[in-house]
Design a protein around this motif. Structure first.
Motif, PDB file in Angstrom:
ATOM      1  N   SER A  17       0.869  -1.130  -0.700  1.00 56.99           N
ATOM      2  CA  SER A  17       0.084  -0.440  -0.223  1.00 56.99           C
ATOM      3  C   SER A  17       0.506   1.403   0.071  1.00 56.99           C
ATOM      4  O   SER A  17       1.763   1.259   0.520  1.00 56.99           O
ATOM      5  N   GLU A  45      -5.476  -6.926   4.739  1.00 56.50           N
ATOM      6  CA  GLU A  45      -6.719  -6.155   4.967  1.00 56.50           C
ATOM      7  C   GLU A  45      -6.695  -5.675   6.050  1.00 56.50           C
ATOM      8  O   GLU A  45      -7.929  -7.155   6.643  1.00 56.50           O
ATOM      9  N   THR A  47      -9.446  -5.487   9.182  1.00 58.79           N
ATOM     10  CA  THR A  47     -10.792  -5.527   9.458  1.00 58.79           C
ATOM     11  C   THR A  47     -11.184  -5.004  10.565  1.00 58.79           C
ATOM     12  O   THR A  47      -9.533  -4.517  11.646  1.00 58.79           O
ATOM     13  N   ASN A  74      -8.126   2.193   9.169  1.00 55.80           N
ATOM     14  CA  ASN A  74      -9.363   1.640   9.249  1.00 55.80           C
ATOM     15  C   ASN A  74      -9.772   0.150   8.237  1.00 55.80           C
ATOM     16  O   ASN A  74      -8.695  -0.228   7.702  1.00 55.80           O
ATOM     17  N   PRO A  75     -10.748  -0.535   8.161  1.00 58.69           N
ATOM     18  CA  PRO A  75     -11.624  -1.446   8.327  1.00 58.69           C
ATOM     19  C   PRO A  75     -11.039  -1.411   6.631  1.00 58.69           C
ATOM     20  O   PRO A  75     -11.953  -0.149   5.937  1.00 58.69           O
ATOM     21  N   GLY A  76     -10.102  -1.805   5.930  1.00 59.69           N
ATOM     22  CA  GLY A  76     -10.063  -2.130   4.605  1.00 59.69           C
ATOM     23  C   GLY A  76      -9.139  -1.563   4.297  1.00 59.69           C
ATOM     24  O   GLY A  76      -8.458  -1.893   3.028  1.00 59.69           O
ATOM     25  N   ASP A  77      -8.353  -0.681   4.980  1.00 55.22           N
ATOM     26  CA  ASP A  77      -6.836  -0.102   5.018  1.00 55.22           C
ATOM     27  C   ASP A  77      -6.814  -1.759   4.686  1.00 55.22           C
ATOM     28  O   ASP A  77      -6.277  -2.512   5.005  1.00 55.22           O
ATOM     29  N   ARG A  78      -5.018  -1.271   3.618  1.00 50.93           N
ATOM     30  CA  ARG A  78      -3.584  -2.393   3.376  1.00 50.93           C
ATOM     31  C   ARG A  78      -2.857  -2.087   4.495  1.00 50.93           C
ATOM     32  O   ARG A  78      -2.636  -0.386   4.300  1.00 50.93           O
TER      33      ARG A  78
END
Length: 124
Positions: A17, A45, A47, A74-78
């Motif tokens: 990322s 990723e 969660t 945040n959830p969804g960030d790599r």
């Protein structure tokens, strides 16, 4: 550090990322470095469940820390996380999904490939 670092498939490791900018070396990759000392080897990723687990273990990844240029996850960030933290989350049933092409081959010293593969986001 170089592009010669390999992922769990033995191929050149791919970017994890750039936004947010991750990696121990803040270069977007889960590299171990020339001496193999960096342990942020697993591209995940995030969660909500994993972020809460990590915080409960003393590593708050969701709170921004501007003094360290850390935006908070945040959830969804790599994000590249410490290999041992992923294994700990795995053992607790809280492991996040992983991007194998962006996960360092050294991770195979801690977790068998078959187990990592169960959490893969990037297999066809």
């Amino acid at each position: 550090m170089s592009a010669e670092e390999r992922n769990v498939f033995g191929e050149p490791i791919e970017r994890c990322s750039y936004d947010p900018l991750t990696g121990f070396f803040r270069n977007g990759h889960c590299w171990a470095g020339d001496q193999g000392a960096a342990r942020h080897l697993v591209c995940i990723e995030a969660t909500a469940e994993f972020l809460a687990f990590s915080k409960s273990r003393g590593n708050d990844l969701s709170t921004p820390r501007p003094e360290f240029a850390f935006p908070g996850l945040n959830p969804g960030d790599r994000w590249c996380i410490v290999a041992e933290r992923w294994r700990e989350a795995f053992e607790a049933g809280k492991a996040p999904r992983v991007y194998l092409k962006s996960t360092h081959e050294y991770m195979l010293d801690l977790v068998p490939f078959a187990e990592l593969k169960r959490f893969a986001l990037d297999l066809s």
